[in-house]
Design a protein around this motif. Structure first.
Motif, PDB file in Angstrom:
ATOM      1  N   THR A  46       0.834  -1.207   0.000  1.00  0.00           N
ATOM      2  CA  THR A  46       0.000   0.000   0.000  1.00  0.00           C
ATOM      3  C   THR A  46       0.869   1.258   0.000  1.00  0.00           C
ATOM      4  O   THR A  46       0.596   2.215  -0.741  1.00  0.00           O
ATOM      5  N   ALA A 112      -3.842  -1.247   7.035  1.00  0.00           N
ATOM      6  CA  ALA A 112      -3.647  -2.548   6.383  1.00  0.00           C
ATOM      7  C   ALA A 112      -4.829  -2.811   5.450  1.00  0.00           C
ATOM      8  O   ALA A 112      -5.944  -2.367   5.721  1.00  0.00           O
ATOM      9  N   THR A 113      -4.574  -3.518   4.356  1.00  0.00           N
ATOM     10  CA  THR A 113      -5.653  -3.775   3.396  1.00  0.00           C
ATOM     11  C   THR A 113      -5.981  -5.256   3.340  1.00  0.00           C
ATOM     12  O   THR A 113      -5.117  -6.080   3.608  1.00  0.00           O
ATOM     13  N   ASP A 151      -3.288  -3.771  -6.501  1.00  0.00           N
ATOM     14  CA  ASP A 151      -2.721  -4.204  -5.215  1.00  0.00           C
ATOM     15  C   ASP A 151      -3.418  -5.523  -4.847  1.00  0.00           C
ATOM     16  O   ASP A 151      -4.632  -5.544  -4.664  1.00  0.00           O
TER      17      ASP A 151
END
Ligand SMILES: Nc1nc2c(ncn2[C@@H]2O[C@H](COP(=O)(O)OP(=O)(O)OP(=O)(O)O)[C@@H](O)[C@H]2O)c(=O)[nH]1
Ligand SMILES: [Mg+2]
Length: 482
Positions: A46, A112-113, A151
């Motif tokens: 990210t 956070a993803t 991503d």
């Protein structure tokens, strides 16, 4: 229609020119290149994309941020802007939110993803050489490249080996791993449960779900408490948008060598779900997404792995090797079949967060990553994707300095740890260029605080300090900006 210029180059030249993708008309109107950014959780995906987008958007105002991206360094960039709203299938990468998080005081890092996302940038530039000459006559000189950046969790690539393993083979491989070293301790409860529930016992929905819940909890503990990375299935750790669908409710059981589960047994139910998972999740990801991503960067937190100790480092090494398999068509009939005629043309493996160590250690970090993932062997054999290795920092949060230690003038980095009152100097021992020997894992040999990001202007004007981001981008897409 393509209007030929007054001076026509030789036919051979023209054929060469027009045979390569993209065509001149595409160049003028805008061709598209996909750049996928992946890596295990916390590797820095990210932050990488946020800094890349911000620096590209700022490059016209401050070309000094990205001099090694040739289109910028050579003064050929005309404009770079975010693509407008479109009906894309994937959720949009939250660039704006991330920049705001990093630009507030005190500065923070993006969240956070959990799922795949994408963002597009339109890059308008002056092409070079013959292409530029031809384009100059048909479109006033400029070309457009649409860069689509995706991503996605690297954990998903850890599932490729499942496609060539039966449920019984996969179970045996996983359980052998969970019975060794630090894993054995972490897996005590799960191993106890499956000792009481053999693959040949009569099937039970409740027992299957219980086994799955325990196994999934084990994978999460393995990651969060023990720093493990080689965790399969990848979607148990990073489910993305899957939800808790019943075909996920499987887990490895002891299936004796030379046997496979008989109908009506717990093992058979697990096997059925495992096969649906392979078909519906793993195969679909490669067919629907991965095959479009012609350029990919795999980020690896090499420093974090070194710091986490021997078992965690070895696990990161295993996981990195497994990820590499997704770029080796020559070795994989399955991968070749999934990709059809598509190919990942370039893949860059990058050790991240290089601002934690001084400049004189960064080549060692690249060498270590190269040796971790057995990349020298791969090069000698020749692989289908063009693969290289680098070291970078998406957001340089330190500056270089020196300090006298035991009478020696040593290189250090200077930065402010998150929550710290002031800047401090950090020294690290030499980064080893090969995975350390088993007896070399003594006390941690470097300190890696979480640094506060530098001051950032949220407007795309000044850009963000980085290390090698421009070089990495030039390797990945530079050929499409010539
Ligand atoms: N100093 C420094 N820290 C970095 C850099 N890149 C990432 N980090 C640190 O690493 C953390 C994780 O980075 P992310 O970009 O969120 O990692 P990710 O791969 O997207 O993680 P997930 O979304 O959890 O998979 C950040 O919160 C920062 O603390 C960098 O270039 N320099
Ligand atoms: Mg992320």
């Amino acid at each position: 229609m393509l209007k030929l210029p007054g001076h026509i180059p030789g036919l051979g030249d023209l054929r060469d020119l027009l045979s390569g993708a993209p065509s001149l008309t595409e160049l003028a109107k805008g061709s598209t290149v996909w750049l996928a950014v992946t890596g295990l959780s916390r590797a820095g995906k990210t932050v990488f994309i946020t800094s890349l987008v911000h620096n590209l958007l700022s490059a016209l105002h401050n070309p000094n941020r990205m001099p090694l991206l040739k289109v910028v360094g050579e003064g050929r960039l005309i404009a770079a802007k975010l693509e407008g709203a479109k009906a894309h299938l994937l959720p949009r990468f939250p660039y704006q939110d991330n920049i705001e998080a990093m630009a507030t005081t005190p500065a923070g890092w993006p969240q956070a993803t959990a799922d795949i996302s994408e963002i597009g940038i339109d890059i308008r530039f002056m092409p070079t050489g013959l292409v530029g000459d031809l384009l100059g006559r048909i479109s006033g000189g400029a070309a457009t490249l649409k860069l689509r950046i995706v991503d996605y969790p690297g954990e998903w690539l850890l599932d490729l080996p499942l496609l060539s393993q039966s449920y019984a083979e996969w179970s045996r491989a996983m359980l052998a791993l969970w019975r060794r070293g630090v894993r054995a301790e972490a897996a005590r409860e799960y191993l106890g449960f499956i000792a009481d529930h053999q693959a040949d016992e009569v099937t039970s929905e409740a027992v299957a779900k219980q086994a799955h819940d325990l196994y999934r909890a084990l994978l999460i503990t393995g990651r969060d408490k023990h720093g493990l990375s080689y965790l399969q299935p990848g979607r148990f750790v990073c489910p993305g948008g899957l939800g808790d669908v019943p075909y996920l409710w499987f887990a490895p059981l002891d299936v004796p060598e030379g046997t496979s589960p008989a109908a009506g047994t717990l093992g058979a139910l697990m096997e059925e779900r495992y096969e649906v998972y392979k078909r519906e999740v793993v195969t679909k990801f490669y067919e629907d997404y991965f095959r479009n991503y012609g350029r990919q960067i795999v980020l690896v937190d090499v420093l974090g792995a070194l710091l986490a100790g021997r078992d965690a480092f070895e696990d990161t090494r295993l996981a990195t090797e497994a990820i590499l398999e997704s770029f080796r068509y020559g070795q994989h009939n399955i991968l070749t079949r999934l990709m059809g005629s598509a190919r990942v043309e370039r893949a860059l493996f990058a050790a991240t967060k290089a601002d934690h160590i001084p400049d004189n250690q960064r080549d060692n970090m690249s060498a270590l990553l190269r040796n971790m993932a057995a990349l020298p062997v791969l090069e000698a054999r020749g692989s289908d994707a063009d693969i290289d290795v680098t070291t970078l920092a998406s957001v340089a949060s330190t500056v270089e300095g020196t300090q006298d230690i035991d009478g020696k003038h040593e290189a250090v980095v200077i930065g402010r740890p998150v929550g710290g009152a002031k800047q401090k100097k950090f020294f690290s021992d030499a980064i080893p260029i090969r995975p350390p020997r088993p007896d070399a894992w003594g006390a941690p040999f470097l300190e890696i605080p979480k640094f506060e990001p530098p001051l950032i202007d949220p407007a795309p004007v000044d850009g963000i300090p980085h290390i090698n981001l421009d070089l990495a981008l030039d390797y990945l897409i530079g050929d499409r900006l010539r």
